[in-house]
Design an enzyme around this catalytic site. Sequence first.
Site, short mmCIF file in Angstrom:
data_model
loop_
_atom_site.label_atom_id
_atom_site.label_comp_id
_atom_site.label_asym_id
_atom_site.label_seq_id
_atom_site.Cartn_x
_atom_site.Cartn_y
_atom_site.Cartn_z
N ALA A 1 -11.61 1.48 3.77
CA ALA A 1 -10.64 1.76 2.70
C ALA A 1 -10.58 0.64 1.65
O ALA A 1 -10.34 0.88 0.49
CB ALA A 1 -9.26 2.00 3.30
N PHE A 2 -10.81 -0.59 2.08
CA PHE A 2 -10.70 -1.74 1.15
C PHE A 2 -11.95 -1.88 0.29
O PHE A 2 -11.97 -2.67 -0.66
CB PHE A 2 -10.55 -3.04 1.97
N ASP B 1 -9.34 5.90 9.07
CA ASP B 1 -10.27 4.87 8.63
C ASP B 1 -10.37 3.77 9.67
O ASP B 1 -11.23 2.90 9.58
CB ASP B 1 -9.82 4.28 7.29
N GLU C 1 -12.26 -0.14 17.66
CA GLU C 1 -13.39 0.14 16.77
C GLU C 1 -14.52 -0.87 16.96
O GLU C 1 -15.69 -0.53 16.75
CB GLU C 1 -12.95 0.25 15.30
N THR D 1 -4.83 4.49 7.82
CA THR D 1 -5.69 3.47 7.19
C THR D 1 -5.16 2.08 7.51
O THR D 1 -5.56 1.11 6.87
CB THR D 1 -5.73 3.63 5.65
N SER D 2 -4.22 1.97 8.48
CA SER D 2 -3.62 0.65 8.74
C SER D 2 -4.43 -0.11 9.78
O SER D 2 -5.35 -0.85 9.43
CB SER D 2 -2.15 0.79 9.11
N ARG D 3 -4.13 0.08 11.04
CA ARG D 3 -4.92 -0.49 12.13
C ARG D 3 -4.97 0.54 13.25
O ARG D 3 -3.97 1.23 13.51
CB ARG D 3 -4.29 -1.78 12.66
N ILE E 1 0.84 -1.21 0.00
CA ILE E 1 0.00 0.00 0.00
C ILE E 1 0.87 1.26 0.00
O ILE E 1 0.66 2.18 -0.80
CB ILE E 1 -0.97 0.00 1.20
N HIS F 1 -13.62 1.85 8.73
CA HIS F 1 -12.75 0.78 8.20
C HIS F 1 -13.25 0.39 6.80
O HIS F 1 -13.62 -0.76 6.55
CB HIS F 1 -12.74 -0.44 9.13
P1 NAD Z 1 2.75 -4.97 3.54
O1 NAD Z 1 3.10 -6.12 4.43
O2 NAD Z 1 2.89 -5.10 2.08
O3 NAD Z 1 3.61 -3.68 4.00
C1 NAD Z 1 3.80 -3.33 5.34
C2 NAD Z 1 5.17 -2.67 5.44
O4 NAD Z 1 5.32 -2.19 6.78
C3 NAD Z 1 6.34 -3.64 5.17
O5 NAD Z 1 7.20 -3.09 4.20
C4 NAD Z 1 7.01 -3.76 6.52
O6 NAD Z 1 8.42 -3.97 6.42
C5 NAD Z 1 6.70 -2.42 7.15
N1 NAD Z 1 6.83 -2.37 8.59
C6 NAD Z 1 6.54 -3.32 9.51
N2 NAD Z 1 6.82 -2.86 10.75
C7 NAD Z 1 7.27 -1.60 10.61
C8 NAD Z 1 7.71 -0.60 11.53
N3 NAD Z 1 7.75 -0.82 12.83
N4 NAD Z 1 8.11 0.60 11.03
C9 NAD Z 1 8.10 0.83 9.69
N5 NAD Z 1 7.70 -0.08 8.78
C10 NAD Z 1 7.29 -1.27 9.24
O7 NAD Z 1 1.26 -4.56 3.95
P2 NAD Z 1 0.22 -3.69 3.10
O8 NAD Z 1 -0.50 -4.56 2.14
O9 NAD Z 1 0.92 -2.47 2.61
O10 NAD Z 1 -0.83 -3.32 4.23
C11 NAD Z 1 -0.46 -2.59 5.40
C12 NAD Z 1 -1.56 -2.69 6.42
O11 NAD Z 1 -2.71 -1.96 5.96
C13 NAD Z 1 -2.13 -4.12 6.62
O12 NAD Z 1 -1.33 -4.89 7.49
C14 NAD Z 1 -3.50 -3.85 7.21
O13 NAD Z 1 -3.40 -3.77 8.62
C15 NAD Z 1 -3.84 -2.47 6.64
N6 NAD Z 1 -4.98 -2.55 5.69
C16 NAD Z 1 -6.07 -1.79 5.96
C17 NAD Z 1 -7.15 -1.82 5.10
C18 NAD Z 1 -8.37 -0.96 5.35
O14 NAD Z 1 -9.45 -1.25 4.81
N7 NAD Z 1 -8.28 0.11 6.14
C19 NAD Z 1 -7.13 -2.65 3.97
C20 NAD Z 1 -5.98 -3.41 3.71
C21 NAD Z 1 -4.90 -3.36 4.58
#
Ligand code: NAD
Length: 337
Positions: A306-307, A260, A265, A234-236, A156, A304
């Site tokens: 974004a997806f 998001d 939540e 938008t992560s967690r 992302i 939540h």
């Molecule tokens: P990904 O695994 O491809 O990328 C995550 C990146 O974070 C990796 O490059 C990893 O090395 C890095 N990382 C891990 N710990 C770290 C830290 N302490 N500091 C800096 N970087 C760190 O994952 P992605 O597909 O890009 O998705 C990221 C997150 O987005 C998912 O894990 C999920 O929680 C969230 N997400 C949310 C939605 C939504 O609807 N809001 C949808 C999809 C994913």
Amino acid sequence: MKAAFFVLTQQQRDYIMAQKSLRNAGVTLVFYDEVLDADHIPPEVDFEIASIFIDSSIDEKLVSKLPNLKFIATQSTGYDHIDLDVCKRRGIIVSSVPSYGERTVAEYTFALILMLSRKMYDAYHRIREKRQFNLRELQGFDLYGKTLGVVGTGSIGKHVIRIAKGFGMNVVACDVYPNEAMSKELEFKYCSLEELLEQSDIVTLHVPYLKSTHHLINKENIYQMKRGAYLINTSRGQVVETEALVRALKDEHIAGAGLDVLEEEGALKDDLEFLRDALKAERLRTVLAGHALIDHPRVIVTPHNAFNTKEALQRILDVTVQNIIAFASGKPINVVK
Ligand code: NAD
């Protein structure tokens, strides 16, 4: 082999039921309306496969009540709703859906950013509710030339950087595993989280939720952000310490936030859970701080979402079907370790 699906829409059920490949792999289907967790045990527990979304929660208590469970196909990239240690101990394999929605979530990240930078909600609300066409307090700011700090440059984060470059933004990023080739190709610089917070006009979070990312943005480091900066998550929800963000907004150190995801939540969604857990002081404080964020005039909270596009949901269903067939054929794919 029996597969139980939880909380699918009728349209999604119809799609799954129409998949001959599942039948050919010897998979029979059952559907439940409720989530799967220790408080929602389905009437029949003889399924070997459970396909869930992030609103289900897999823990020891639940697993002990599902004697046949051998495989969990989560319809998500993140898997922090599943206790992997418990699954490992019980020999349950977990598969997820990697990279179904990297562009989807990246686009949404910019929806939140533009909502804040151009006060889109205020402008819309003013016309719709008050028929007011004046521009008072609607002045925004250009993204061009501003610095975006991208925390996590995985699937992302990479697309967020691409879009940011299209806006003419400077990008700084941090990751525990920096991708130097990508930093050359997309022309951004890696730095430490501390430096990123100091330099960025907007900070956007794209890390998974892990023990190491719990409260990655917290009471101590939120004040390292530039005064007047914005935070996008938008992560967690648990990646940001809610009380820290509420305080930094109150002090006007943070100008605004686009969220998001929120810590707690689940509890915010479900008032009954809120009451049940009312005695746990720490959770209660976080839930209340979450409400403060929802009510805050400089914060945009979305559920939540974004997806949630047609294309991404289709990819999720297709990969989930592939994951189940692969497991049923004895060669599981997309296994979470
Ligand atoms: P990904 O695994 O491809 O990328 C995550 C990146 O974070 C990796 O490059 C990893 O090395 C890095 N990382 C891990 N710990 C770290 C830290 N302490 N500091 C800096 N970087 C760190 O994952 P992605 O597909 O890009 O998705 C990221 C997150 O987005 C998912 O894990 C999920 O929680 C969230 N997400 C949310 C939605 C939504 O609807 N809001 C949808 C999809 C994913």
